[in-house]
Write a protein that holds these residues in place. Sequence first.
Motif, PDB file in Angstrom:
ATOM      1  N   ASP A 259       0.998  -6.854  11.642  1.00  0.00           N
ATOM      2  CA  ASP A 259       1.684  -7.650  10.617  1.00  0.00           C
ATOM      3  C   ASP A 259       1.374  -7.187   9.202  1.00  0.00           C
ATOM      4  O   ASP A 259       1.775  -7.835   8.238  1.00  0.00           O
ATOM      5  CB  ASP A 259       1.301  -9.124  10.764  1.00  0.00           C
ATOM      6  N   VAL A 260       0.625  -6.095   9.062  1.00  0.00           N
ATOM      7  CA  VAL A 260       0.304  -5.543   7.745  1.00  0.00           C
ATOM      8  C   VAL A 260       1.106  -4.258   7.558  1.00  0.00           C
ATOM      9  O   VAL A 260       1.005  -3.332   8.374  1.00  0.00           O
ATOM     10  CB  VAL A 260      -1.206  -5.256   7.605  1.00  0.00           C
ATOM     11  N   HIS A 261       1.882  -4.190   6.500  1.00  0.00           N
ATOM     12  CA  HIS A 261       2.796  -3.070   6.289  1.00  0.00           C
ATOM     13  C   HIS A 261       2.530  -2.435   4.920  1.00  0.00           C
ATOM     14  O   HIS A 261       2.638  -3.102   3.889  1.00  0.00           O
ATOM     15  CB  HIS A 261       4.251  -3.545   6.361  1.00  0.00           C
ATOM     16  N   PHE A 262       2.180  -1.149   4.917  1.00  0.00           N
ATOM     17  CA  PHE A 262       2.019  -0.395   3.678  1.00  0.00           C
ATOM     18  C   PHE A 262       3.365   0.232   3.321  1.00  0.00           C
ATOM     19  O   PHE A 262       3.914   1.005   4.104  1.00  0.00           O
ATOM     20  CB  PHE A 262       0.954   0.688   3.842  1.00  0.00           C
ATOM     21  N   LEU A 263       3.874  -0.109   2.162  1.00  0.00           N
ATOM     22  CA  LEU A 263       5.172   0.389   1.715  1.00  0.00           C
ATOM     23  C   LEU A 263       4.949   1.373   0.577  1.00  0.00           C
ATOM     24  O   LEU A 263       4.469   1.007  -0.501  1.00  0.00           O
ATOM     25  CB  LEU A 263       6.059  -0.766   1.245  1.00  0.00           C
TER      26      LEU A 263
END
Length: 392
Positions: A259-263
């Motif tokens: 659920d952790v997204h690096f954009l």
Amino acid sequence: MNIVLFAHPLFIGHASMPRYTQWLVDGMTARGHRVQVWMPEPHVHNLPVPTRFKKWMGYIDQYLLFPRWVRRHMAAQPADTLYVFSDHALGPWVPLAAAQPHVIHCHDLLAQQSALGQVPQNPVSATGRVYQRYIRSGYTQGRVFIAISRKTEQELRTFIGPAPESHVVYNGVNPRFHPAADIEGQRAALGRQLGIDLSRGFVLHVGVNTWYKNRPGVLEIYDRWRHGAPAEALPLLMVGPPPPPALAERHAASPNAADVHFLTGISDEVLVALYGVATVFLFPSIAEGFGWPIAEAMAAGCPVITTDAAPMTEVAGEAGFYIPPMDAPMSGGASWASRSAEVVDQVVALSPEARRDAIAHGFEQVRRFDSEAALDRIEAIYRKTLAAQSAT
């Protein structure tokens, strides 16, 4: 007025400074002034040398070749010229214009303080300490400074003393940051574009990997919040460069990694849209010069959680939701992350009415950071400085 604006070279890869420089260029040009941007070109830096030598090649461009170029071109400038340094870290060039009308913008003193051992979280090498001393020997020859917060001005005074003239002009927020007209629709569109389910909302962070941005702390707070089994287990979006190895390992070990997204590398348009539809903006910075993302989030209608310390408190004011600084003593055996997670839970669980009130307070606070008003104030300082120093 002819403004010569000294700027960091593009080849060093700064993120925020080129944006600040362009803001000054556009603002002063729109006010009828002639603006030239002077910065080193990568003549030596671009030579085919091993990567570990690139920094030193860049120093040759910046501190050997560029000053010679400046001296030649200064002779051709008209009498109404004001020399402006977009950052006090350009201090080695200040002596070139110290005898001429000049203004030095100051963003933060973190590197200077670190080099003096005042920031234990950021130890500095011996060569780094020499470099910061070189910078300080230059900008302390300045006579007029503009700081971006009262906190920065106070810290600046510890280096320059009481004699030079200083002003505080808060950063202006770009008007492109605005609330979303259709939150549900925009979340759906962004979700399709990014490949992430954003329909229930999300926690947002914007920042680079610099130590004081505290990206590991963002993950720590998020994991602690999720450990508390919140009713709304929202995803976390972290906008910025790719995580360094230590942060990537921390992410991989998280029970909430999916659920952790690096954009990385998203457009300004997407960033504006994310601010406008996020459930909450989490900004647990350890230190800042100003804290631009706080104001951007409030302008876009997003409640802000940030650190209860200046200058974050200057920017968020009474509109912010505050967590303790990381080094603050905790009572009752609670950890910093657990106390911070309680605030996240509080904001996520706001009633519709309370959320509207929080957003309205943010809009009211962010009016202090009107971009045009800031540029008007800077222009007035420029004019006064040119007139006063030209008369001496």
